[in-house]
Design a protein around this motif. Structure first.
Motif, PDB file in Angstrom:
ATOM      1  N   GLU A 382       0.845  -1.191   0.000  1.00 31.96           N
ATOM      2  CA  GLU A 382       0.000   0.000   0.000  1.00 31.96           C
ATOM      3  C   GLU A 382       0.874   1.232   0.000  1.00 31.96           C
ATOM      4  O   GLU A 382       1.806   1.350   0.796  1.00 31.96           O
ATOM      5  CB  GLU A 382      -0.923   0.025   1.221  1.00 31.96           C
ATOM      6  N   GLY A 384       1.504   4.876   0.959  1.00 28.22           N
ATOM      7  CA  GLY A 384       1.007   5.728   2.028  1.00 28.22           C
ATOM      8  C   GLY A 384       1.127   7.201   1.744  1.00 28.22           C
ATOM      9  O   GLY A 384       0.334   8.010   2.199  1.00 28.22           O
ATOM     10  N   ALA A 536       2.891   3.101  11.977  1.00 30.79           N
ATOM     11  CA  ALA A 536       1.604   3.800  11.927  1.00 30.79           C
ATOM     12  C   ALA A 536       1.232   4.203  13.352  1.00 30.79           C
ATOM     13  O   ALA A 536       1.280   3.382  14.265  1.00 30.79           O
ATOM     14  CB  ALA A 536       0.539   2.884  11.331  1.00 30.79           C
ATOM     15  N   SER A 571      -3.933   0.779   8.656  1.00 26.88           N
ATOM     16  CA  SER A 571      -4.533   1.992   8.085  1.00 26.88           C
ATOM     17  C   SER A 571      -5.648   2.524   8.969  1.00 26.88           C
ATOM     18  O   SER A 571      -5.797   3.738   9.158  1.00 26.88           O
ATOM     19  CB  SER A 571      -5.064   1.702   6.682  1.00 26.88           C
ATOM     20  N   ARG A 574      -4.103   4.171  11.991  1.00 23.30           N
ATOM     21  CA  ARG A 574      -3.217   5.307  11.732  1.00 23.30           C
ATOM     22  C   ARG A 574      -3.948   6.650  11.774  1.00 23.30           C
ATOM     23  O   ARG A 574      -4.933   6.865  11.108  1.00 23.30           O
ATOM     24  CB  ARG A 574      -2.563   5.154  10.361  1.00 23.30           C
ATOM     25  N   ASP A 578       2.597   8.369   7.112  1.00 28.28           N
ATOM     26  CA  ASP A 578       2.081   8.096   5.773  1.00 28.28           C
ATOM     27  C   ASP A 578       3.077   7.316   4.936  1.00 28.28           C
ATOM     28  O   ASP A 578       3.147   7.476   3.725  1.00 28.28           O
ATOM     29  CB  ASP A 578       1.719   9.404   5.065  1.00 28.28           C
TER      30      ASP A 578
END
Length: 592
Positions: A382, A384, A536, A571, A574, A578
């Motif tokens: 992913e 960020g 995160a 996620s 968080r 990022d």
């Protein structure tokens, strides 16, 4: 109020004070009509004055007449003009010298024809006439009708007085129009500023275009259509808006299929500032009095080219059902079109760059993981950081005889330089591990390669080689270089952290990386990840690293979706941070 025949018409002393009051009012009133009312009342205070008429011409045509008589309770008479009104143009016989008022005396039957019918019942003697220009290029006039003939010696004073009154009205009209123009400019600037903010908030082309249309309706026009040129040269409507919900479908259909409109838009796209179509310019199309349906009530069409960085991207079209709007001037429309074009072009360039970055990012990650007998491999990645820079996270899995090697890493920073070292690290490790190089020695070789390239960025990496064990399990040989330690999730649910000490790569020449060995059995899973997962942070600064073992323990069974589940959990947790996140999991199955 009237004198006898032939009597003089002196100006009362108090009237000069009244003139001073009119000058003061000229710089205060917001409506010239209100000042005119005071002017007419003051002029009727002159001895012998029986009626006052005011007139205005716009573009050389009479706009209105206004009559006020000496009766205080008499209503003000307005005579609006119409296309067939017989009133004549500005009286050029007065030979108006520039901005100076033109004043003359005449009899009731010799005044301007358009005011003669109004004055005749009130003027038995002399008429004082004054016509003056306005700074807009228009003209205005005042007529004071006296009941008796005004003596010659009184006329110069009255002429000067009426000239000053004309100056009062001209000054007030100019100030009011300039104030209104200033307010329009402020409204225009505020609108354009808000439009820029709204359009700059989105880097999605379609969303940007929809915002353009929504901003324009009804602030500028009753309808809006945005067309863009397709790569093949075609014209495509990409956003429409209309104040009437029922007309939305009609407008969308016209924007997409009407050949008349398409031809006009192509022509207008060649202009610098756009064009306005109305009256005969709408003939033959779906708009105007000759059209049918929803388009019949449209009075005008404005088309502005969407021009940015030397290219015409399309057109911005506004439709008007009403006669006027304070913002519907071509400079404003041109400015809005320019800002919209820049926003669209920026969004388009952003989208193209995003696609390029995604393609490059895919090249830095494996197209797929190998199929390994007895081991189930799964991964998730992913991005960020919302910026358009390639991240430095990488992972892969390679086969060498009966061994399978997993590696994961992170290059410091983002961008082209980080991408270059990411590619170097990934392909170096892949080549070494395919040749059977042990994890510790593979990290040492990569370290030498990075130093040899004079790398300005450090790299973290973790390598795990799975070797078949005699009892049917797998021996995991692990070496780490400054990377988060892996976790082992046992078949029963217990989660263990496996130490993987070692220096960062690309910093110390000739460094050595030790190896750790653990046994994995059927149902156990080796979990590798980058620091985007563990770092995160929640709003209070707590790292997800503390939650990770418990989240991993609760996931049952471990399978192909587990990496994505871990990324999603981080996620959701968080609030701060990022960084990109990569997760690679190897779950042990029964040996074939």
């Amino acid at each position: 109020m009237s004198e006898g025949p032939g009597a003089a018409a002196p100006v009362p002393p108090e009237w000069w004070r009244r003139l001073h009051e009119l000058w003061l009012a000229a710089v205060q009133v917001e409506d010239v009509t209100a000042l005119a009312t005071r002017v007419y009342a003051a002029l009727l205070e002159l001895p012998g004055a029986g009626a006052v008429v005011g007139a205005r011409w716009e573009a050389g045509r009479p706009r209105y007449l206004r009559l006020r008589t000496e009766r205080e309770d008499a209503p003000v008479t307005w005579v609006p003009t119409s296309p067939d009104w017989p009133g004549g143009p500005v009286p050029r016989h007065l030979d108006m010298p520039g901005d100076s008022p033109a004043v003359r005396w005449s009899g009731p039957d010799a005044v301007q024809p358009l005011v003669r019918p109004l004055l005749r019942p009130h003027a038995a003697g002399t008429v004082l006439e004054c016509v003056f220009t306005l700074h807009t290029g228009d003209a205005a006039g005042l007529w004071v009708a006296f009941a008796h003939e005004v003596p010659a010696d009184a006329r110069p004073v009255l002429s000067e007085l009426l000239a000053q009154v004309a100056g009062v009205l001209a000054l007030s009209n100019r100030r009011i129009l300039e104030s209104q123009d200033h307010e329009r400019r402020q409204a225009r600037d505020a609108f354009l500023a808000e439009a820029s903010l709204q359009m700059d908030e989105s880097l999605d082309v379609e969303e940007t275009l929809r915002r353009v249309a929504r901003l324009a309706v009804p602030a500028i026009a009753d309808g809006c259509v945005v067309h863009l040129f397709r790569p093949d040269g075609g014209f495509e409507p990409v956003a429409t808006a209309h104040v009437a919900a029922g007309a939305q479908a009609w407008l969308g259909d016209v924007a997409r299929h009407d050949d008349w409109l398409t031809a006009r838009l192509r022509g207008a796209s060649q202009h610098t500032r756009g064009v306005v179509l109305k009256d005969d310019g709408l003939a033959g199309g779906p708009f105007g009095s000759g059209a049918v349906g929803d388009g019949k009530t449209i009075r005008a069409l404005s088309v502005s080219p969407l021009r940015a960085r030397g290219r015409v991207l399309g057109t911005l079209t506004f439709l008007y059902h009403r006669d006027d709007t304070s913002l519907s001037d071509l400079p404003t429309l041109t400015d809005l079109a320019r800002r919209a074009a820049l926003a669209i072009d920026t969004a388009t360039l952003y989208d193209q760059r995003r696609q390029n970055v995604e393609m490059l990012q895919r090249q830095l990650l494996p197209r797929g993981l190998p199929r390994v007998p007895g081991v189930e491999l799964s991964a998730a990645y992913e991005v960020g950081d919302p910026t358009l820079d390639v991240g430095g996270d990488f992972y892969d899995a390679v086969l060498a005889d009966e061994r399978v090697s997993l590696f994961i890493g992170d290059v410091c920073g983002r961008g082209a330089e980080a991408a270059a070292f990411t590619a170097l690290a990934r392909h170096t490790l892949r080549t070494l591990l395919e040749d059977g190089t042990p994890p510790g020695r593979a990290l040492a070789r990569l370290n030498r390669a990075l130093i040899g390239e004079k790398a300005s960025r450090f790299v973290t990496a973790l390598v795990v080689t799975l070797e078949p064990a005699p009892d049917g399990g797998w021996d995991a040989v692990i070496a780490g270089g400054g990377h988060p330690w892996p976790l082992v999730r046992r078949d029963g649910g217990a989660v263990e952290e496996v130490p993987a000490h070692g220096l960062l790569l690309g910093v110390v020449p000739d460094a050595v990386w030790a190896q750790t060995r653990i046994r994995l059995r059927e149902g156990d899973a080796m979990v590798l990840f980058t620091d985007g997962l563990t770092e995160a942070r929640s709003a209070d600064g707590t790292c997800f690293e503390r939650q990770l073992p418990e989240v991993l323990r609760r996931i049952a069974p471990i399978g192909a979706s587990t990496p994505a589940q871990l990324v999603a959990a981080a996620s959701e947790f968080r609030d701060i941070g990022d960084d990109d996140t990569a997760v690679l999991i190897a779950r042990m199955k029964g040996r074939p």
